[in-house]
Design a protein around this motif. Structure first.
Motif, PDB file in Angstrom:
ATOM      1  N   GLU A  14      29.024  29.805  30.205  1.00  0.00           N
ATOM      2  CA  GLU A  14      29.030  30.962  29.531  1.00  0.00           C
ATOM      3  C   GLU A  14      29.224  30.881  27.916  1.00  0.00           C
ATOM      4  O   GLU A  14      29.019  32.040  27.336  1.00  0.00           O
ATOM      5  N   SER A  42      40.301  34.624  27.291  1.00  0.00           N
ATOM      6  CA  SER A  42      40.052  36.134  27.825  1.00  0.00           C
ATOM      7  C   SER A  42      40.228  36.484  29.212  1.00  0.00           C
ATOM      8  O   SER A  42      39.526  37.161  30.020  1.00  0.00           O
ATOM      9  N   ASP A  45      40.750  40.276  29.668  1.00  0.00           N
ATOM     10  CA  ASP A  45      39.367  40.814  29.698  1.00  0.00           C
ATOM     11  C   ASP A  45      38.673  40.383  31.144  1.00  0.00           C
ATOM     12  O   ASP A  45      38.050  41.568  31.588  1.00  0.00           O
ATOM     13  N   GLU A  46      38.976  39.300  31.431  1.00  0.00           N
ATOM     14  CA  GLU A  46      38.195  39.017  32.720  1.00  0.00           C
ATOM     15  C   GLU A  46      38.600  39.743  33.958  1.00  0.00           C
ATOM     16  O   GLU A  46      38.064  40.106  34.523  1.00  0.00           O
ATOM     17  N   SER A  47      39.992  39.963  33.945  1.00  0.00           N
ATOM     18  CA  SER A  47      40.550  40.672  34.839  1.00  0.00           C
ATOM     19  C   SER A  47      40.274  42.019  35.028  1.00  0.00           C
ATOM     20  O   SER A  47      40.039  42.718  35.938  1.00  0.00           O
ATOM     21  N   ALA A  48      40.130  42.810  33.613  1.00  0.00           N
ATOM     22  CA  ALA A  48      40.019  44.206  33.563  1.00  0.00           C
ATOM     23  C   ALA A  48      38.475  44.115  33.973  1.00  0.00           C
ATOM     24  O   ALA A  48      37.910  45.295  34.766  1.00  0.00           O
ATOM     25  N   ASN A  49      37.497  43.384  33.482  1.00  0.00           N
ATOM     26  CA  ASN A  49      35.864  43.528  33.950  1.00  0.00           C
ATOM     27  C   ASN A  49      36.017  43.154  35.536  1.00  0.00           C
ATOM     28  O   ASN A  49      34.929  43.946  35.984  1.00  0.00           O
ATOM     29  N   LYS A  50      36.610  42.477  36.233  1.00  0.00           N
ATOM     30  CA  LYS A  50      36.685  42.223  37.615  1.00  0.00           C
ATOM     31  C   LYS A  50      37.003  43.736  38.165  1.00  0.00           C
ATOM     32  O   LYS A  50      36.279  44.012  39.170  1.00  0.00           O
ATOM     33  N   THR A  51      37.960  44.230  37.655  1.00  0.00           N
ATOM     34  CA  THR A  51      38.367  45.589  38.372  1.00  0.00           C
ATOM     35  C   THR A  51      37.383  46.633  38.138  1.00  0.00           C
ATOM     36  O   THR A  51      37.013  47.419  39.038  1.00  0.00           O
ATOM     37  N   LEU A  52      36.742  46.582  36.947  1.00  0.00           N
ATOM     38  CA  LEU A  52      35.762  47.372  36.365  1.00  0.00           C
ATOM     39  C   LEU A  52      34.485  47.283  37.619  1.00  0.00           C
ATOM     40  O   LEU A  52      33.892  48.194  38.182  1.00  0.00           O
ATOM     41  N   LYS A  53      34.100  45.937  37.779  1.00  0.00           N
ATOM     42  CA  LYS A  53      33.095  46.028  38.684  1.00  0.00           C
ATOM     43  C   LYS A  53      33.209  46.336  40.084  1.00  0.00           C
ATOM     44  O   LYS A  53      32.489  46.789  40.705  1.00  0.00           O
TER      45      LYS A  53
END
Length: 103
Positions: A14, A42, A45-53
């Motif tokens: 990545e 990150s 950020d990765e945790s927030a993005n996982k929740t968002l997805k």
């Protein structure tokens, strides 16, 4: 690759993704990257993005970019003001901050 002493250490594919670098190049910027082992990595950020997805993107369909923007705005508002989170004692992030609490 990152040079640590005399040894190159891989940081995962990545970090070498030219497609992600392109938008930054257009505006004369570089993609922010933290160093391996840095406490400011990150993970949040990765945790927030996982929740968002999981909670938003996989459950919605969008007719247009404007539709996506409106629905995303509604989701972020709901997530911050109404959704109860287990970590702060089942309060919303806004309620938690108003109560003057910290983790």
């Amino acid at each position: 690759m990152v040079l640590v002493g005399e040894v190159e250490v891989g940081r995962g594919s990545e970090f070498d993704n030219a497609t992600l670098d392109e938008p930054f190049k257009v505006f004369g910027r570089t993609r922010p990257r933290s160093k391996m082992g840095c406490p400011f990595d990150s993970a949040v950020d990765e945790s927030a993005n996982k929740t968002l997805k999981a909670e938003f993107l996989c459950r919605e369909q969008f007719a247009s970019l404007r539709d996506l923007q409106l629905k995303l705005n509604d989701y972020v508002w709901w997530h911050n003001k109404e959704r109860m989170h287990s970590t702060p004692g089942y309060m919303s992030p806004v309620e938690f901050r108003k109560a003057g609490l910290s983790l």
